[in-house]
Design an enzyme around this catalytic site. Structure first.
Site, mmCIF file in Angstrom:
data_model
loop_
_atom_site.group_PDB
_atom_site.id
_atom_site.type_symbol
_atom_site.label_atom_id
_atom_site.label_comp_id
_atom_site.label_asym_id
_atom_site.label_seq_id
_atom_site.Cartn_x
_atom_site.Cartn_y
_atom_site.Cartn_z
ATOM 1 C CG ASN A 79 0.193 -2.733 9.311
ATOM 2 O OD1 ASN A 79 0.813 -2.378 10.300
ATOM 3 N ND2 ASN A 79 0.008 -3.999 8.997
ATOM 4 C CB ILE A 86 -4.844 2.417 5.811
ATOM 5 C CG1 ILE A 86 -4.356 3.846 5.558
ATOM 6 C CG2 ILE A 86 -4.585 2.009 7.247
ATOM 7 C CD1 ILE A 86 -5.232 4.897 6.192
ATOM 8 C CB CYS A 87 -3.461 -3.198 5.826
ATOM 9 S SG CYS A 87 -4.043 -4.822 6.315
ATOM 10 C CG LEU A 88 -7.472 0.021 10.685
ATOM 11 C CD1 LEU A 88 -6.493 -0.564 11.690
ATOM 12 C CD2 LEU A 88 -7.575 1.526 10.865
ATOM 13 C CG LEU A 121 -1.494 -2.729 2.068
ATOM 14 C CD1 LEU A 121 -2.507 -3.801 1.685
ATOM 15 C CD2 LEU A 121 -2.213 -1.414 2.311
#
Lengths: 153, 810
Positions: A79, A86-88, A121
């Site tokens: 991620n 960052i994929c959050l 990601l």
């Protein structure tokens, strides 16, 4: 804006006075909206033992808009991409003004404990993670050793 | 029996609102003749009344009954659809007379009960402060804050039939009521600051739950536990009384209900339950009075009304029956069975007589009892049906009591079990009622004032000169001072002790009242339907961006619709309980917070907000649709702190906006439930900006107003103006009709020629014409920024020349 919003001042004070275990966040001397962050790799994760550097920036609209956070330390994680993005969800559409710098950093720490290859990601990392998790974890450990430990990059 | 029907009909429409009293007055003056007629009859009646005190004079009593019945009959005959309400009052007056008479007899009988109630209640009286529910007057339990900002126990909202907020009368949307969650901050504070009382409340709710499931023993146990936490809880006492009642422990029930009536002596529910218990004990007159009080306090209380009707019907019916069997001797029946039951209690001095109906309890009557009960159970819906069945009065002898039990329990039970919550009229309503009908003696209240003052005073005397506990209740209610302060306590208790709950200072912590958005003490706290509290300004700003609760993500559409409503009425919503608690217990912190707030507002006022959208002109309307989050915020701030004004500048590539703009004044705003709004504004001053920057997402700038230069040659300018005006009219009239219509609907009619010279902006019509000219906005902005009227007129002449040429070319 004339001064720093009181909320940012307050959050900074609390981050310094009541630090979260394994996380440090220090405001930049020249820009109080910019934070130098380190997150310790969580126990029982491939990132254990590593100290990851991040940068966090509070935009003008904060807290109406989410903070901008990026990993400065290279990390092998489905991620988190090559340049540290960052994929959050809470940093994007799930952001809420009731969240804080502290909660954001805790979420990132949790993301290190629980990688989510189904919402990737870094596609190559996610693929490896799904195809051969053991191998992926091994790579993550190697990267941690290489980039996130003293003596590393 | 037709008079009974009349009475039943009349009591059906029994209604004691203040306006009906007015209506009554009207109708009384209209029907003077009828009134006099009635008056003479009632006066005669009063004469009889005086002779009636002794129970031996049964024949006279019957005479009075007959007399009354004929009056009722007479009135009944006049009951037309249009007059039904006022006539009902007359009937009620008669009933009151009847009651007054009964009351006189109660004098002796109620000594017994007065013993019960004269025992000074030693429990602490309930407090009445910000922590109290305005509905049940107990400590808030599972508090739910309504959109109007008032807070009630969740159970009070769910079980009761509250149609409007009892504090502010705002209608409640029933379909939304169950969506509201507990006010989380308040729950925490109540648990922390009033832990014992809160526990008592939780036990009371549990007990009520047991009661509704008919676990009476369990209910008594839990409610007793609750009372050990909060000895003065009228809710716990009332429901324990109910539970005792169902367990046939009437002495215990009576003791509890007396305490309740002392603690909350304007609570219709309490009097109803009291009536039920007294009725079971055979104290019919006292029961009747209790029912009546209940009915007076809450005219819509159907169960009380039915009870009153039932007892009265028994009386009249009995009299009738007695006439038929006139020769029968009347052997006064002693209530020994009842007394036996209560002998160890305080009731031993009960008198040897009761209402006539009791005097002739016969086995035949007892046999007829079941049928009668059936009729009553049906709520005496149709009078025909009542007539068909030859029902009897309900005897209250011991023998019958056993038989009645199951029936009565089912009938009363349904009322007792399902009417958990009190005070269906607000305190305010009671106050108004009592104020407007100042002589009100409980029941008598209805009309005696208008019928015969003597009669009224007679009733008054009969009722108030007795020392019965029941009448003392009445007196207390009537004498209650209706000064707001006193009354809040007054409704609850006769005690004048402090009504404020004590709070342990060490438990007060400002961090319990921290807004999760600004991380400071709540300022103007508002509670969302999901029970979260934020500062008003904080949550408003969040909702500009996202219609969800920032903490739990629940939809805030209902909240926003309500907020839009209150914005238009300029009545901001607020969580009053939380606000008051902060005011009272965190005064120092609040002062500091207020100071911060004021500083922030001051800071906002350092620069003028600029709406970057279009070009606007002095005196020309500028309608706007505001939907962007940043402009929603800007608009709210301008409405509140900036005199409803903001700057309007057109966008320019590469710059924040054009440096020339026009101040707009908001004339009207319509807020939509989703947060958007339509603004009706008009320009009034021109300005030039400097120090442009962004603040909370929107543009602000320092501004300098543009004022026209002083002109010396006024005549020449007037000449020029007339030329330009005529050019403009000529050009305008040549426009296609639909274009003209469109222009008029947007900017208004073509203005008359005003010759404003040497004013700030010059003539208004010139701006109107500029607004509609088919010229680039960039050019218009240049004209707008020009402070030389003569030059402006020159430019207009050139423009019209070009337009004319273009027209002829075509």
């Amino acid at each position: 804006m004339a001064g720093l919003p009181r909320r940012i001042t307050k959050e900074t004070q609390r981050l310094l006075s009541e630090p979260v275990q394994g996380i440090s966040a220090t405001p930049d001397e020249n820009n109080l909206r910019y934070f130098h962050v380190t997150i310790n790799g969580p126990k029982d994760s491939p990132f254990e033992g590593g100290v990851f550097k991040l940068e966090l920036f509070l935009p003008e609209e904060y807290p109406m808009a989410a903070p901008k956070v990026r990993f400065n330390t290279k990390i092998y994680h489905p991620n988190i991409d090559k340049i540290g993005r960052i994929c959050l969800d809470i940093l994007k559409d799930k952001w809420s003004p009731a969240l804080q710098v502290r909660t954001v950093l805790l979420s990132i720490q949790a993301l290190l404990s629980a990688p989510n290859p189904d919402d990737p990601l870094a596609n190559d990392v996610a693929d490896n993670w799904k195809r051969n998790e053991a191998a992926a974890i091994k790579t993550a450990r190697e990267w941690t050793q290489k980039y996130a430990m003293s003596g590393g990059q | 029996m037709s008079e009974i029907h009349a009475m039943l009909d009349a009591s059906n429409s029994l209604n004691i609102g203040a306006d009906s009293a007015l209506l009554l007055e009207k109708s009384v003056s209209v029907n003077i003749k009828e009134k006099l007629n009635l008056k003479s009859k009632l006066t005669a009646d009063r004469q009889l009344l005086k002779t009636i005190v002794s129970p031996q004079r049964q024949s006279q009593k019957s005479k009075i009954k007959l007399e009354l019945r004929s009056i009722v009959k007479e009135i009944a005959a006049k009951v037309t659809s249009s007059e039904i309400n006022t006539e009902a009052h007359k009937v009620t007056a008669v009933i009151a007379t009847l009651l007054g008479r009964s009351s006189s007899k109660i004098a002796a009988s109620s000594k017994e009960t007065s013993q019960g109630s004269s025992k000074v209640f030693t429990g602490s009286f309930p407090a009445m402060d910000d922590f109290s529910c305005q509905r049940c007057y107990e400590l808030l339990y599972d508090p739910v804050t309504l959109p109007c900002g008032h807070t009630f126990c969740q159970s009070c909202l769910w079980i009761s039939t509250m149609q409007n907020c009892v504090v502010c009368s705002k209608p409640l949307k029933q379909e939304e009521l169950r969506l509201y969650r507990f006010n989380i901050v308040l729950v925490r504070i109540l648990q922390k600051w009033h832990s014992v009382e809160y526990k008592g409340r939780s036990l009371t709710e549990k007990g009520i739950n047991h009661l509704s499931k008919q676990n009476f023993g369990e209910a008594v146990k839990v409610l007793s536990e609750a009372l050990s936490c909060v000895p003065g809880s009228h809710m716990a006492l009332l429901h324990r009384a109910k539970a005792y009642y169902f367990l046939n422990l009437f002495d215990e029930a009576l003791e509890d209900i007396f305490k309740v009536c002392q603690l909350a002596h304007a609570w219709p529910e309490a009097y109803y339950v009291k009536g039920e218990i007294l009725y079971k004990l055979g104290c019919v007159e006292e029961a009747l009075i209790a029912y009546f009080i209940s009915l007076v306090l809450e005219p819509s209380k159907v169960c009380s009304r039915n009870k009153v009707r039932k007892i009265l019907t028994q009386i009249i019916h009995h009299t009738e029956e007695r006439e038929e069997s006139d020769s029968k001797s009347l052997s006064p029946i002693c209530r020994s069975p009842t007394n036996k039951k209560r002998s160890h209690g305080s009731c031993s001095t009960s008198p040897p007589y009761k209402l006539p109906c009791h005097l002739s309890t016969s086995s035949k009557d007892v046999v007829g009892l079941l049928g009668a009960s059936d009729v009553f159970c049906e709520g005496v819906g149709s009078s025909n049906e009542v007539e068909e069945k030859t029902f009897k009065y309900l005897p209250h002898g011991y023998a019958s009591e056993l038989k009645i039990k199951s029936e009565d329990t089912c009938e009363m039970g349904s009322c007792l079990l399902h009417s958990h919550f009190p005070v269906d009229i607000s305190y305010e309503e009671i106050r108004i009622k009592l104020e407007q009908e100042p002589v009100i003696d409980e029941k008598g209240q209805l009309i005696p004032v208008h019928l015969t003052p003597e009669l009224e005073s007679e009733i008054d005397r009969l009722l108030f000169n007795t020392e019965s506990a029941v009448t003392r209740d009445l007196q207390t209610i009537c004498n209650m001072s209706f000064n707001r302060e006193v009354a809040v306590g007054g409704l609850l208790s006769i005690s004048t002790t402090t009504l404020q709950r004590n709070v342990d200072q060490t438990l007060i912590d400002a961090s319990d009242f921290e807004c999760s958005l600004c991380m400071r003490l709540f300022y103007d706290p508002v509670c969302t339907p999901c029970g979260h509290i934020f500062c008003l300004l904080c949550i408003e700003r969040c909702l500009d961006h996202n219609a969800q609760c920032p903490l739990c993500k629940r939809s805030m559409h209902h909240y926003m619709a309500n907020a839009a409503e209150s914005m238009e009425k300029l009545h901001p919503i607020c969580d009053y309980v939380t606000k008051n608690i902060i005011n009272q217990y965190l005064a120092v912190q609040l002062k500091e917070r207020q100071q911060q707030h004021e500083e922030e507002i001051e800071e906002l006022n350092q620069a003028q907000p600029i709406f970057v959208c279009t070009i606007a002109f002095p005196s020309v309307p500028c309608p706007l649709h505001i939907f962007e989050p940043r402009y929603r915020l800007m608009l709210r701030r301008c409405l509140e702190h900036n005199d409803k004004e903001f700057g309007m500048c057109m966008p320019v590539p590469g710059k924040p906006h054009h440096e020339v703009g026009t101040m707009l004044k908001v004339r009207d705003v319509t807020f939509f439930p989703d947060g958007r709004s339509v603004v009706d504004s008009a320009g009034f001053r021109r300005f030039r900006t400097s120090d442009c920057r962004v603040q909370d997402g929107y543009n602000v700038a320092k501004i300098k107003f543009i004022v026209d230069r002083k002109e010396a040659d006024v005549d020449m300018i007037e000449q020029q103006m007339t030329v330009v005006y005529n050019d403009a009219v000529e050009w305008f009239t040549k426009l296609p009709v639909d274009t003209r219509t469109r222009i008029k609907s947007h900017f208004g009619d073509f203005p008359a020629q005003d010759n404003k010279i040497n004013t700030e902006n010059g003539p208004d019509w010139l701006w109107w014409v500029l607004a509609i000219l088919p010229v680039e906005d960039r050019v218009k902005a240049t004209i707008l920024g020009n402070e030389d009227l003569l030059k402006r007129l020159g430019i207009f002449r050139k423009i019209f020349a070009i337009l004319k040429r273009r027209n002829t070319e075509r």
